[in-house]
Design an enzyme around this catalytic site. Sequence first.
Site, short mmCIF file in Angstrom:
data_model
loop_
_atom_site.label_atom_id
_atom_site.label_comp_id
_atom_site.label_asym_id
_atom_site.label_seq_id
_atom_site.Cartn_x
_atom_site.Cartn_y
_atom_site.Cartn_z
N LYS A 42 -9.21 -44.93 -6.51
CA LYS A 42 -9.25 -43.69 -5.71
C LYS A 42 -7.96 -42.89 -5.72
CE LYS A 42 -12.72 -43.26 -4.92
NZ LYS A 42 -13.66 -43.07 -6.09
N THR A 45 -7.94 -41.43 -10.89
CA THR A 45 -8.24 -42.02 -12.21
C THR A 45 -9.08 -41.09 -13.08
OG1 THR A 45 -8.70 -43.93 -10.80
CG2 THR A 45 -8.83 -44.26 -13.19
N TRP A 47 -9.61 -37.93 -12.76
CA TRP A 47 -8.87 -36.69 -13.00
C TRP A 47 -7.91 -36.85 -14.18
CZ3 TRP A 47 -5.31 -34.18 -8.69
CH2 TRP A 47 -4.98 -32.87 -9.08
N LYS A 100 -9.15 -47.24 -19.41
CA LYS A 100 -8.89 -47.18 -17.97
C LYS A 100 -8.89 -48.58 -17.37
CE LYS A 100 -12.02 -46.46 -14.12
NZ LYS A 100 -13.16 -45.70 -13.59
N HIS A 102 -7.93 -50.77 -13.41
CA HIS A 102 -7.35 -50.82 -12.06
C HIS A 102 -6.57 -52.12 -11.86
CE1 HIS A 102 -9.43 -47.28 -10.77
NE2 HIS A 102 -10.62 -47.81 -10.72
N SER A 132 -10.52 -42.35 0.98
CA SER A 132 -11.34 -42.16 -0.21
C SER A 132 -12.03 -43.47 -0.59
CB SER A 132 -10.47 -41.67 -1.37
OG SER A 132 -11.24 -41.42 -2.51
N TYR A 187 -0.57 -38.34 -7.39
CA TYR A 187 -1.71 -37.46 -7.12
C TYR A 187 -1.25 -36.20 -6.38
CZ TYR A 187 -6.33 -36.13 -5.18
OH TYR A 187 -7.47 -35.46 -4.82
N LYS A 252 -13.71 -34.70 -1.84
CA LYS A 252 -12.96 -33.56 -1.31
C LYS A 252 -11.83 -33.11 -2.23
CE LYS A 252 -13.82 -33.60 3.62
NZ LYS A 252 -13.21 -33.72 4.95
N GLY A 253 -11.15 -34.08 -2.82
CA GLY A 253 -10.08 -33.75 -3.76
C GLY A 253 -8.91 -33.02 -3.13
P1 A3P Z 1 -11.47 -38.00 -2.44
O1 A3P Z 1 -12.45 -39.11 -2.15
O2 A3P Z 1 -10.31 -38.02 -1.50
O3 A3P Z 1 -12.10 -36.67 -2.56
P2 A3P Z 1 -10.72 -42.07 -8.73
O4 A3P Z 1 -11.11 -41.21 -9.86
O5 A3P Z 1 -9.45 -42.82 -8.93
O6 A3P Z 1 -11.84 -42.91 -8.25
O7 A3P Z 1 -10.32 -41.08 -7.53
C1 A3P Z 1 -11.30 -40.30 -6.89
C2 A3P Z 1 -10.60 -39.32 -5.98
O8 A3P Z 1 -9.98 -38.30 -6.78
C3 A3P Z 1 -11.58 -38.62 -5.06
O9 A3P Z 1 -10.82 -38.31 -3.88
C4 A3P Z 1 -11.90 -37.38 -5.89
O10 A3P Z 1 -12.44 -36.33 -5.14
C5 A3P Z 1 -10.52 -37.04 -6.42
N1 A3P Z 1 -10.55 -36.19 -7.60
C6 A3P Z 1 -11.30 -36.32 -8.71
N2 A3P Z 1 -11.09 -35.29 -9.56
C7 A3P Z 1 -10.18 -34.49 -8.97
C8 A3P Z 1 -9.57 -33.25 -9.35
N3 A3P Z 1 -9.84 -32.66 -10.50
N4 A3P Z 1 -8.68 -32.71 -8.49
C9 A3P Z 1 -8.39 -33.30 -7.31
N5 A3P Z 1 -8.95 -34.47 -6.90
C10 A3P Z 1 -9.82 -35.06 -7.72
#
Ligand code: A3P
Length: 289
Positions: A42, A45, A47, A100, A102, A132, A187, A252-253
């Site tokens: 979270k 990753t 992104w 990828k 974790h 998240s 992030y 939410k991002g």
């Molecule tokens: P939230 O749950 O806070 O919205 P991962 O890919 O490591 O599982 O992380 C997921 C988190 O990254 C989620 O956070 C997701 O919304 C956020 N995320 C994914 N793409 C993103 C982007 N382009 N910009 C900002 N946040 C992003």
Amino acid sequence: VVRPPLGDVSGLPIVGPFAENWANVQKFQAGEGDVLIDTYPKSGTTWISEIVDLILQNGDKKKAQRGAIFERVPFLEFAVPKIPTGTEVLNAIEPPRVIKSHLSVQTLPNTFWEKNCKVIYVARNAKDVAVSYYHFNRMALGHPDPGTWDEFLNNFMEGNVAFGRWSTHVKGWWKMRQQTDMLYLFYEDMLEDPKREIQKVIKFLGKDLSDDVLEKICLQTSFKAMKENPKTNYTAIPSTIMDQSVSPFMRKGICGDWKNHFTVSQSERLDEYYQKEMSGTDLSFRFLV
Ligand code: A3P
């Protein structure tokens, strides 16, 4: 759906079925030029995966559409019944690959160090990660039921969640960055100035891309674009694995959503945990951007 209990590999809690495939992860051979993306769950990753893939494709959107992001950037330790495992997918692709994981620095197979793979690590502040991860645990059915937010937060701080303690993870990789070819990103920095952070990645990967391409990559990796894009929003994953009607993967991002979840006392508890865990390191996080 019956949710499996957490598994354990060398003391690291892990998604139950992932533990059963551990022997294959240990046998995995990295190849010349493989790039590893590692994160605590979270932390951005998906992104960073999209950013790296687009950079390596010189911003070519069509090439980036050749598969969903979890196919383009296979997940090393992934293992779920009836679906090809991460190692099976990876072993069928010729290096150089983008991989990828974790895994904590302590549990990552040595092959990545032996092959001098480039590593991109992304870290995110503990409060937003906890929120998240809570919502993710509600919808990702391979994880134990998170219970209430308060119950989950306690488990999170105790490291009783898949991939263990957040602090151990971010600190372990922070220490490793000096000894290896690693780019350690945050992030919060990516949210603050995506262009600046993407430029760092371009440089780290030894690429030279025009401003025009850089702009395109920024646009295509915005939260809005990735939420709408079926190749990045995980809607290709069956709802028996991720039930996005419970909570969307692209949720939410933002930075600071923790303010909508933490009570004052929960926030104080996490602050205390953070102070204790971070004392003696020069690693620090921004909880608001
Ligand atoms: P939230 O749950 O806070 O919205 P991962 O890919 O490591 O599982 O992380 C997921 C988190 O990254 C989620 O956070 C997701 O919304 C956020 N995320 C994914 N793409 C993103 C982007 N382009 N910009 C900002 N946040 C992003």
